[in-house]
Write a protein that holds these residues in place. Structure first.
Motif, PDB file in Angstrom:
ATOM      1  N   ALA A   3       0.838  -0.568  -0.046  1.00 26.41           N
ATOM      2  CA  ALA A   3      -0.197  -0.157  -0.216  1.00 26.41           C
ATOM      3  C   ALA A   3       1.175   1.417   0.267  1.00 26.41           C
ATOM      4  CB  ALA A   3      -1.095  -0.039   1.001  1.00 26.41           C
ATOM      5  N   PHE A  97      -2.674  -0.456  -3.082  1.00 25.50           N
ATOM      6  CA  PHE A  97      -3.464  -0.115  -2.547  1.00 25.50           C
ATOM      7  C   PHE A  97      -3.041   1.466  -2.628  1.00 25.50           C
ATOM      8  CE2 PHE A  97      -5.916  -3.619  -0.665  1.00 25.50           C
ATOM      9  CZ  PHE A  97      -6.981  -3.653  -1.761  1.00 25.50           C
ATOM     10  N   CYS A  99      -3.426   4.957  -1.415  1.00 25.27           N
ATOM     11  CA  CYS A  99      -4.733   5.660  -0.414  1.00 25.27           C
ATOM     12  C   CYS A  99      -4.271   7.892  -0.335  1.00 25.27           C
ATOM     13  CB  CYS A  99      -4.838   5.347   0.646  1.00 25.27           C
ATOM     14  SG  CYS A  99      -4.418   3.334   0.862  1.00 25.27           S
ATOM     15  N   PHE A 110     -10.336  -2.880   3.160  1.00 25.57           N
ATOM     16  CA  PHE A 110      -9.332  -3.563   2.569  1.00 25.57           C
ATOM     17  C   PHE A 110      -8.690  -4.649   2.550  1.00 25.57           C
ATOM     18  CE2 PHE A 110      -7.330   0.865   4.239  1.00 25.57           C
ATOM     19  CZ  PHE A 110      -7.159   1.609   2.823  1.00 25.57           C
ATOM     20  N   HIS A 157     -10.042   5.714  -2.356  1.00 21.10           N
ATOM     21  CA  HIS A 157      -8.953   4.440  -2.604  1.00 21.10           C
ATOM     22  C   HIS A 157      -9.049   3.996  -3.707  1.00 21.10           C
ATOM     23  CE1 HIS A 157     -12.023   1.790  -0.988  1.00 21.10           C
ATOM     24  NE2 HIS A 157     -10.791   0.422  -1.280  1.00 21.10           N
ATOM     25  N   PHE A 159      -6.876   0.410  -5.871  1.00 21.01           N
ATOM     26  CA  PHE A 159      -6.643  -1.002  -6.059  1.00 21.01           C
ATOM     27  C   PHE A 159      -5.470  -1.172  -6.981  1.00 21.01           C
ATOM     28  CE2 PHE A 159      -5.984  -5.164  -6.384  1.00 21.01           C
ATOM     29  CZ  PHE A 159      -4.812  -5.128  -6.434  1.00 21.01           C
TER      30      PHE A 159
END
Length: 283
Positions: A3, A97, A99, A110, A157, A159
């Motif tokens: 992330a 991810f 964010c 998540f 967010h 992905f």
């Protein structure tokens, strides 16, 4: 999986709180925003976390020891936009991810299974200035436009799966050579290359993803900020005007080149606070 948390910006619309503490370090409903995100990522089995810092970076340093996160400095945070943060971690993109440190997720987003790349989306009823999405029947994004009406828009967010990241890396590095790219958001590069960067919209209700663009919005979410803003600047203003914190609202930045200057409302009247000489005058 890993992330990246973007935390370099100044959050200038969040005046005057952002003058004292980065937005991601605000305490919301008893938790520090960025710490809540880190804990949610760890609970989802994602310990490889990188935080990109810029504004007041020193205030985030404790996170490295407390949570074992990696910290990367964006020393151009005050010149360019979040594209300048993305370029510093572009080599880390894989199953990743992406964010922002100032988002509050009411549940752990998540921990949800992710195979296809996606961008979280909320629905806007009526006109909006957000990044609005056009979708096909299977939820794939076919176009992104700034502004729209009655539309799903980018919020929260994203992905990137491995295939997406490998393409995005090359595209982004090439695009970053242009000054206009550096001045914009990484989402702007994605918008230009939607056909070769397949991504879905993952739809959420507005009770899951929260972002606060002003103190007034935060107060509606966390009522504790109505009577106690945690801001020494606002407390100083209250002493000068002999009033309570809940009487002040509608804070808007005017300038911060040589000292913070902002307007605010009290009792239906507009005032200007000038931090250069700690003065207040009616607007």
């Amino acid at each position: 999986m890993n992330a990246v948390i973007m935390a370099a910006g100044t959050a200038s619309r969040f005046v005057p709180l952002s003058e004292e503490v980065p937005k991601g370090l605000l305490e919301i409903r008893g938790e520090i925003l960025v710490e809540r995100q880190i804990r949610q990522l760890l609970e989802a089995g994602i310990p490889d976390i990188t935080i990109v810092l810029g504004y007041k970076a020193e205030m985030f340093q404790y996170l490295s020891e407390k949570y074992g996160v990696q910290l990367v400095i964006n020393d151009n945070y005050n010149i360019y936009n979040n594209a300048s943060s993305m370029i510093r971690v572009v080599d880390r993109l894989d199953d990743t991810f992406i964010c922002c440190s100032d988002h509050y997720f009411a549940k752990n987003v998540f921990s949800e299974k992710a195979e296809d790349s996606y961008y979280a989306a909320l629905y806007a009823t009526g006109q909006t200035d957000e990044y609005c999405l056009s979708l096909d029947e299977n939820g794939w994004i076919t176009d992104v436009r700034v502004g729209g009406k009655d539309a799903w828009y980018m919020a929260g967010h994203a992905f990137f799966n491995h295939q997406f990241s490998m393409i995005f890396r090359d595209v982004f590095v090439e695009e970053y050579r242009n000054l206009d790219t550096r001045l914009g958001y990484w989402e702007d590069i994605y918008m230009k290359h939607v056909p070769i960067l397949p991504m879905k919209a993952r739809k959420y209700g507005k009770d899951v993803i929260f972002e606060f663009d002003s103190l007034d919005e935060l107060r509606r979410f966390d009522s504790g900020y109505v009577t106690d803003t945690r801001s020494s600047i606002i407390k100083e203003v209250c002493k000068m005007l002999l009033c309570r914190e809940e009487e002040l609202s509608q804070f808007k930045r005017i300038s911060s080149d040589e000292g913070i200057v902002f307007s605010f409302n009290k009792g239906g009247e507009s005032f200007i606070y000038d931090g250069r000489d700690s003065s207040i005058k009616k607007q």
